[in-house]
Design a protein around this motif. Sequence first.
Motif, mmCIF file in Angstrom:
data_model
loop_
_atom_site.group_PDB
_atom_site.id
_atom_site.type_symbol
_atom_site.label_atom_id
_atom_site.label_comp_id
_atom_site.label_asym_id
_atom_site.label_seq_id
_atom_site.Cartn_x
_atom_site.Cartn_y
_atom_site.Cartn_z
ATOM 1 N N UNK A 297 0.849 -1.164 0.000
ATOM 2 C CA UNK A 297 0.000 0.000 0.000
ATOM 3 C C UNK A 297 0.904 1.240 0.000
ATOM 4 N N UNK A 298 0.545 2.236 -0.883
ATOM 5 C CA UNK A 298 1.351 3.449 -0.997
ATOM 6 C C UNK A 298 0.471 4.681 -1.013
ATOM 7 N N UNK A 299 0.969 5.749 -0.373
ATOM 8 C CA UNK A 299 0.248 7.024 -0.405
ATOM 9 C C UNK A 299 0.433 7.646 -1.782
ATOM 10 N N UNK A 300 -0.693 7.952 -2.424
ATOM 11 C CA UNK A 300 -0.649 8.493 -3.774
ATOM 12 C C UNK A 300 -1.057 9.965 -3.807
ATOM 13 N N UNK A 301 -1.727 10.455 -2.741
ATOM 14 C CA UNK A 301 -2.224 11.830 -2.773
ATOM 15 C C UNK A 301 -2.480 12.340 -1.362
ATOM 16 N N UNK B 44 -10.674 1.637 -11.722
ATOM 17 C CA UNK B 44 -10.444 0.283 -11.205
ATOM 18 C C UNK B 44 -9.136 0.166 -10.433
ATOM 19 N N UNK B 45 -8.821 1.215 -9.692
ATOM 20 C CA UNK B 45 -7.658 1.208 -8.811
ATOM 21 C C UNK B 45 -8.180 1.227 -7.378
ATOM 22 N N UNK B 46 -8.103 0.097 -6.671
ATOM 23 C CA UNK B 46 -8.570 0.082 -5.284
ATOM 24 C C UNK B 46 -7.751 1.051 -4.435
ATOM 25 N N UNK B 47 -8.438 1.894 -3.701
ATOM 26 C CA UNK B 47 -7.764 2.891 -2.876
ATOM 27 C C UNK B 47 -8.530 3.067 -1.573
ATOM 28 N N UNK C 293 1.825 4.013 -10.045
ATOM 29 C CA UNK C 293 2.149 4.880 -11.195
ATOM 30 C C UNK C 293 0.892 5.243 -11.992
ATOM 31 N N UNK C 294 0.024 4.273 -12.210
ATOM 32 C CA UNK C 294 -1.219 4.544 -12.943
ATOM 33 C C UNK C 294 -2.106 5.498 -12.139
ATOM 34 N N UNK C 295 -2.127 5.322 -10.830
ATOM 35 C CA UNK C 295 -2.888 6.214 -9.969
ATOM 36 C C UNK C 295 -2.360 7.638 -10.023
#
Length: 112
Positions: free
Chosen positions: A1-5, A24-27, A59-61
Amino acid sequence: MKKVYSANNLMEAQIVLDLLEHAYIPAQLFNQHAQSGMGEIPFTHAYPEVWVMRDEDYERGKRVIETYENTPVAIGNVQCPSCGEENPANFQLCWKCGSGLEIVLHRTNMPE
């Protein structure tokens, strides 16, 4: 799990979360209640955060979020093709049903 925002407010974080889920990116949203503790904890620790569940989606997120941040502000309204609800033209997702509005925006901006 990574912080994206890291968002300035809860509404912005929810928009980003919805955009990721629409792609379709589970967050998951964290710190949604932390702003009530501001003053007791550093303010930067109270910002709402969006984390992607799978590291391979990071990266996609980030690209989804970059597109959101670089989308020009549009004035006017657009009708959702799924539920018929009126939305501000700068929305990418319907506020009522969550359907994508990108197709409608492209049609309304096409030259005649």
